[in-house]
Write a protein that holds these residues in place. Sequence first.
Motif, PDB file in Angstrom:
ATOM      1  N   GLY A 651       0.795  -1.211   0.000  1.00  0.00           N
ATOM      2  CA  GLY A 651       0.000   0.000   0.000  1.00  0.00           C
ATOM      3  C   GLY A 651       0.831   1.266   0.000  1.00  0.00           C
ATOM      4  N   ARG A 652       2.059   1.224   0.544  1.00  0.00           N
ATOM      5  CA  ARG A 652       2.944   2.389   0.565  1.00  0.00           C
ATOM      6  C   ARG A 652       4.010   2.314  -0.497  1.00  0.00           C
ATOM      7  NH1 ARG A 652       2.188   0.918   5.851  1.00  0.00           N
ATOM      8  NH2 ARG A 652       4.145  -0.221   5.867  1.00  0.00           N
ATOM      9  N   GLY A 653       3.832   1.403  -1.459  1.00  0.00           N
ATOM     10  CA  GLY A 653       4.791   1.282  -2.541  1.00  0.00           C
ATOM     11  C   GLY A 653       5.970   0.379  -2.239  1.00  0.00           C
ATOM     12  N   GLU A 654       5.976  -0.266  -1.059  1.00  0.00           N
ATOM     13  CA  GLU A 654       7.093  -1.131  -0.700  1.00  0.00           C
ATOM     14  C   GLU A 654       7.035  -2.426  -1.520  1.00  0.00           C
ATOM     15  OE1 GLU A 654       3.733  -2.348   2.032  1.00  0.00           O
ATOM     16  OE2 GLU A 654       4.531  -0.525   1.103  1.00  0.00           O
ATOM     17  N   PRO A 655       8.185  -2.942  -1.941  1.00  0.00           N
ATOM     18  CA  PRO A 655       8.171  -4.177  -2.750  1.00  0.00           C
ATOM     19  C   PRO A 655       7.781  -5.387  -1.919  1.00  0.00           C
ATOM     20  CG  PRO A 655      10.428  -3.517  -2.244  1.00  0.00           C
ATOM     21  CD  PRO A 655       9.545  -2.411  -1.749  1.00  0.00           C
ATOM     22  N   LYS A 656       7.061  -6.297  -2.542  1.00  0.00           N
ATOM     23  CA  LYS A 656       6.695  -7.569  -1.936  1.00  0.00           C
ATOM     24  C   LYS A 656       7.253  -8.712  -2.771  1.00  0.00           C
ATOM     25  CE  LYS A 656       2.375  -6.385   0.446  1.00  0.00           C
ATOM     26  NZ  LYS A 656       0.954  -6.792   0.609  1.00  0.00           N
ATOM     27  N   HIS A 657       7.193  -9.908  -2.187  1.00  0.00           N
ATOM     28  CA  HIS A 657       7.657 -11.095  -2.892  1.00  0.00           C
ATOM     29  C   HIS A 657       6.596 -12.179  -2.786  1.00  0.00           C
ATOM     30  CE1 HIS A 657      11.707  -9.384  -3.256  1.00  0.00           C
ATOM     31  NE2 HIS A 657      11.574  -9.008  -1.996  1.00  0.00           N
ATOM     32  N   VAL A 658       6.610 -13.057  -3.747  1.00  0.00           N
ATOM     33  CA  VAL A 658       5.686 -14.169  -3.695  1.00  0.00           C
ATOM     34  C   VAL A 658       6.070 -15.089  -2.545  1.00  0.00           C
ATOM     35  CG1 VAL A 658       6.983 -15.705  -5.210  1.00  0.00           C
ATOM     36  CG2 VAL A 658       4.488 -15.863  -5.165  1.00  0.00           C
ATOM     37  N   SER A 659       5.094 -15.814  -2.014  1.00  0.00           N
ATOM     38  CA  SER A 659       5.350 -16.727  -0.903  1.00  0.00           C
ATOM     39  C   SER A 659       6.456 -17.717  -1.264  1.00  0.00           C
ATOM     40  CB  SER A 659       4.072 -17.487  -0.561  1.00  0.00           C
ATOM     41  OG  SER A 659       4.331 -18.534   0.340  1.00  0.00           O
ATOM     42  N   GLY A 660       7.266 -18.050  -0.244  1.00  0.00           N
ATOM     43  CA  GLY A 660       8.348 -18.998  -0.485  1.00  0.00           C
ATOM     44  C   GLY A 660       7.844 -20.339  -0.983  1.00  0.00           C
ATOM     45  N   TRP A 661       6.682 -20.787  -0.504  1.00  0.00           N
ATOM     46  CA  TRP A 661       6.124 -22.046  -0.992  1.00  0.00           C
ATOM     47  C   TRP A 661       5.809 -21.969  -2.491  1.00  0.00           C
ATOM     48  CZ3 TRP A 661       2.202 -22.199   3.631  1.00  0.00           C
ATOM     49  CH2 TRP A 661       2.893 -22.552   4.795  1.00  0.00           C
ATOM     50  N   ILE A 662       5.203 -20.851  -2.909  1.00  0.00           N
ATOM     51  CA  ILE A 662       4.863 -20.698  -4.329  1.00  0.00           C
ATOM     52  C   ILE A 662       6.130 -20.537  -5.154  1.00  0.00           C
ATOM     53  CG2 ILE A 662       3.455 -19.406  -5.963  1.00  0.00           C
ATOM     54  CD1 ILE A 662       1.897 -20.777  -3.727  1.00  0.00           C
ATOM     55  N   GLU A 663       7.142 -19.902  -4.578  1.00  0.00           N
ATOM     56  CA  GLU A 663       8.395 -19.711  -5.310  1.00  0.00           C
ATOM     57  C   GLU A 663       9.066 -21.048  -5.600  1.00  0.00           C
ATOM     58  OE1 GLU A 663      12.083 -16.537  -5.132  1.00  0.00           O
ATOM     59  OE2 GLU A 663      11.040 -17.105  -3.290  1.00  0.00           O
ATOM     60  N   ARG A 664       9.034 -21.968  -4.633  1.00  0.00           N
ATOM     61  CA  ARG A 664       9.601 -23.302  -4.875  1.00  0.00           C
ATOM     62  C   ARG A 664       8.835 -24.023  -5.977  1.00  0.00           C
ATOM     63  NH1 ARG A 664       9.489 -25.514   1.247  1.00  0.00           N
ATOM     64  NH2 ARG A 664       9.938 -23.511   2.243  1.00  0.00           N
ATOM     65  N   LEU A 665       7.491 -23.912  -5.921  1.00  0.00           N
ATOM     66  CA  LEU A 665       6.680 -24.566  -6.944  1.00  0.00           C
ATOM     67  C   LEU A 665       6.961 -23.970  -8.316  1.00  0.00           C
ATOM     68  CD1 LEU A 665       4.392 -26.519  -7.691  1.00  0.00           C
ATOM     69  CD2 LEU A 665       2.765 -24.719  -7.061  1.00  0.00           C
ATOM     70  N   SER A 666       7.094 -22.654  -8.400  1.00  0.00           N
ATOM     71  CA  SER A 666       7.374 -22.004  -9.681  1.00  0.00           C
ATOM     72  C   SER A 666       8.732 -22.431 -10.226  1.00  0.00           C
ATOM     73  CB  SER A 666       7.322 -20.487  -9.517  1.00  0.00           C
ATOM     74  OG  SER A 666       6.033 -20.058  -9.170  1.00  0.00           O
ATOM     75  N   ALA A 667       9.727 -22.532  -9.318  1.00  0.00           N
ATOM     76  CA  ALA A 667      11.052 -22.950  -9.765  1.00  0.00           C
ATOM     77  C   ALA A 667      11.017 -24.368 -10.333  1.00  0.00           C
ATOM     78  CB  ALA A 667      12.036 -22.864  -8.600  1.00  0.00           C
ATOM     79  N   CYS A 668      10.239 -25.251  -9.706  1.00  0.00           N
ATOM     80  CA  CYS A 668      10.125 -26.623 -10.200  1.00  0.00           C
ATOM     81  C   CYS A 668       9.487 -26.654 -11.582  1.00  0.00           C
ATOM     82  CB  CYS A 668       9.320 -27.451  -9.207  1.00  0.00           C
ATOM     83  SG  CYS A 668       9.084 -29.178  -9.675  1.00  0.00           S
ATOM     84  N   CYS A 669       8.433 -25.890 -11.765  1.00  0.00           N
ATOM     85  CA  CYS A 669       7.756 -25.867 -13.062  1.00  0.00           C
ATOM     86  C   CYS A 669       8.619 -25.202 -14.128  1.00  0.00           C
ATOM     87  CB  CYS A 669       6.424 -25.131 -12.944  1.00  0.00           C
ATOM     88  SG  CYS A 669       5.209 -25.940 -11.885  1.00  0.00           S
ATOM     89  N   ARG A 670       9.337 -24.165 -13.737  1.00  0.00           N
ATOM     90  CA  ARG A 670      10.189 -23.460 -14.702  1.00  0.00           C
ATOM     91  C   ARG A 670      11.324 -24.364 -15.158  1.00  0.00           C
ATOM     92  NH1 ARG A 670      10.339 -19.295 -11.977  1.00  0.00           N
ATOM     93  NH2 ARG A 670      12.265 -19.725 -10.798  1.00  0.00           N
ATOM     94  N   ARG A 671      11.883 -25.149 -14.242  1.00  0.00           N
ATOM     95  CA  ARG A 671      12.965 -26.047 -14.623  1.00  0.00           C
ATOM     96  C   ARG A 671      12.481 -27.118 -15.589  1.00  0.00           C
ATOM     97  NH1 ARG A 671      15.445 -30.565 -10.769  1.00  0.00           N
ATOM     98  NH2 ARG A 671      13.453 -31.418 -11.437  1.00  0.00           N
ATOM     99  N   ALA A 672      11.192 -27.509 -15.427  1.00  0.00           N
ATOM    100  CA  ALA A 672      10.620 -28.519 -16.328  1.00  0.00           C
ATOM    101  C   ALA A 672      10.179 -27.925 -17.657  1.00  0.00           C
ATOM    102  CB  ALA A 672       9.438 -29.197 -15.656  1.00  0.00           C
ATOM    103  N   GLY A 673      10.380 -26.622 -17.855  1.00  0.00           N
ATOM    104  CA  GLY A 673      10.013 -26.011 -19.124  1.00  0.00           C
ATOM    105  C   GLY A 673       8.550 -25.618 -19.220  1.00  0.00           C
TER     106      GLY A 673
END
Length: 979
Positions: A651-673
């Motif tokens: 809300g104040r413009g501060e950067p956020k990050h995706v949840s660590g759980w979702i980040e692991r899942l995304s990395a797995c899918c990205r590695r699989a193409g």
Amino acid sequence: MISLHFRPGPDFLAQAGASVWHFLDHCGQAAGAHVLVPTAAQIPGVRAALDAAARAAGAPRLLPRVLTLGHWLLDLPPEAQPVRSAAARLLAVQQALRGQEWLRRAFGAQTEGAAWGLAQTLLSICDELSARWLEDEAVRDDDDILGDDRAQLLQGALERTYAHLSDRFLGEEARIVLAFWQALSGPDDPLPARRRALRNLAEHVPGPVVWLGPTPPQPIEAAFLREAGELVPVMEIGYDWSGRALASGEEGITGWYETLLALWPEAVLVPRAPRADGEDEAADEAVGVPATGDAGLPWRMPGELPPLPPQRPNLRVIGSARFEDEATAAAEQLVAWLNAGRRQVALVAHDRVVARRTRALLARAGAPVRDETGWKLSTTRAAAALMRWFDLLSGEGDTAALLDLLKSPFCLPEFPSRGAAIAVLERQIRRDAISGGWHRLTQLFAGAARHDPATGDDLAEAELAARQGARALVAALSGEAAQWPRGRAQRPVAHWLERLDAMLDALGMRAALAGDDAGQQLLDALARLDELPQDEAGAQASLDLGEFRAMLSALLEAVAYKEPSASSAARITILPLNGARMRRFEGVVIVGCDDGQLPSSAAELMFFSNQMRRELGLEDREVRFAQQARDLAEVLLNNDEVVMTWQRLGGRGEPKHVSGWIERLSACCRRAGEPIEAVAAAPVHETRALPSGMPAPAAPALVPARWSAQAYNMLRRCPYQFFAGRMLGLSGLDAVSDELEKRDIGDLLHRVLLRYHTELQDSGGQPRDAQGRLALLRQCTDAVFGPLVAEDGNAIGYYRRWCEVQPSYIEWQAGREAEGWRWRAGELDAGIDLAMPDGEPLRLNGRIDRLDQHRDGGHAVLDYKTQSAARLRKKVGDVEEDCQLPFYGLLRADAVSGSWVSLEGVQDGAAAAQREVALPDFDAAVAWLERQLRHDVVRLRGGAPLPAIGDTAACTWCEARGLCRKGFWESTALPEAIR
């Protein structure tokens, strides 16, 4: 007791249904069987699975009873001893905390709201302790046990538990909680009463019992199953999160279940090794202890990701720039699914704020919604109206609270001409800058004035009726407020409840609330408070106004409001993450998947540390985080399409990050193409810039029939400003400020001088000497400034400045009288009809600050100004822009001169020279104004345009700037029609 565990996923309910029938057939007692589920939302899915399993076996049959334990307990007669209400227990804790200032300071609960929050937290932890540690012996309900003996049994169990836990290392926080648990727990608390009811139920179970749930039974439920298992067959069916088969290498990593356990080892549930104390081991299994250390899973090597199985749901992770974009993306996806023919889709409200905005967007689209999250009753309009009444009381007539309360549809709904009266009241409050005070509010419409104090125009009958209604509104609220004790006055709880009931009736709120869904739930919650005076703690407790308000606020925070929804074949279900357990949908959107919300912390951990909960054997943060990981994994296992959204910026413009759980899942899918990340595309609207020129509307039908000096000055300043403010009536409301403004001081000085000159005239000019006149002026000043100085200390500075001006004002007045002038009238309402060339007269109205008469019979009009004489001399050259003094000359045809009178301090020199600035050629200025006024009004009536030609000074504070759009024109040249 038989225990079966199956992997979570779409096959779980089918396997569970077949197992239930096999178990019942083996028991041979299917007639009286009961299948228990944790929540009512899981009942339809379980019933459908049992029916499908029976049909698949080729033998359709009557289903066993599927229900929750709470529903089953309704079959029992109520206890002879009533259960203590939540309000009574909360009040007892608050009274215990009241004298413990050190405790409130230690936990940062110095304010009343925080103190009641601490009381609520302590109460919740006491219930957790009762559920976790209370011995079965403490809840015996034999017929020969009396109430006193039952209390002694409970206290004995509490003392044994305290002694047992004291053998461990206990910090100060844990000791405080245990002390409160011992002091506040009683046999009529909900947990002991529920334990007794479940023991009674376990002794009368008619047939086999099956526990079917996604999580292990809570300790109180597990105790019931053990007791029932002594009489009838009992089976527990749950999820298998252990991954034992995977750890042993029997199957390897072949499916979606194995992949998620590899990515999220937090979700793995492995009971700890047996301990010397068997009870502790059972408790660990009951609460679900996550795996610690290496559970033997072969893929949990640093930096190694599991392979992506071919059979998996359609996943997308959408990153949105901001809050509104995330809500829009979620709503668009849900509506698209419904439009595609899907019947049951879900919105998982992990971010409640985004979910509420999404809910509003869905309502705008007309999408059918069923909301299972349950908003806090305190967030509804009904609760806001109730709390605004207490803000009005504590603020002694605070006008912001007053206007908010009156604008609520629940306050005085049957009041005649309610809308007009509120509008008049708000305009007057803002015009006079009244920020509060019952005395000032009741005096606001005390007079029977028939003119508008701002324009001097006569008031129509409708306006007079609205002013009378505003006076009656203030009288009704102030009269009711006078019945309530103020400040820190202590009163019994019964007294506050009586006053609350009387207020609901006096302000007509009870009937209005009864016609609203949230209002009716609010009335039900308040009705339950009537039991407080009968409770031991409630009968002895005394509260002040602030404490009573804080108690109501805490209770409304604890009550959930569920919006009713119409039945529909296709709909969107809004539910929390744990509400999706054992349920399937045709599409799921999860909002709030950033690292600040997933996993989320429990609110009750705000006062007590995680270490304290661990010492007391309660669920800690790690256990809850692990359960959230399992809930998220279950959603991905049960549903074929899941969309997860998150915000990249806060809300104040501060950067956020995706949840660590979702980040692991995304990395797995990205590695699989097969990446699953996506970005919410902002809607693109193509448009062409068409800059326009200076606006110059014409509105001959809206030319006012009555004119004041302020209105004509506005026309001269900027015709478009006059068009928006006077002809369209779009003038904004003044802002209410706690600080005195120069206009307010000017009004006070006008009142002082009117009172002074009136009393001086009534006394025949006596006393004549300067000292006597100065004393009279100061007496009038004290009478006018006194009430304001008593309410607002800011007025003291203005009061002293005016006292310094008074001697020079008396000196100037004496010099004016020596010239033959005498004060005749002040604050004089005047009006004339000015003949017009088109035959339709023009009505001029105004209020003349002062009218003097010369000994030869001529009159002079004077205009008081809170400006220095040096600034007033500049007005001589701007008389065509500020026409107020010549306008006075039009209102008084017998006026031969006009002057401005400075009410500011003077420098060294003659007082008269620095007090009065005469308008030269007064007659010529009046004659010019008469000609110009006729000319301008005739042109407006004839359809002359009204261009936005105001200069910088006119535009700086102009409220019509957003209409004329100055600064965005193609050209500042005048339109052709008016060149």
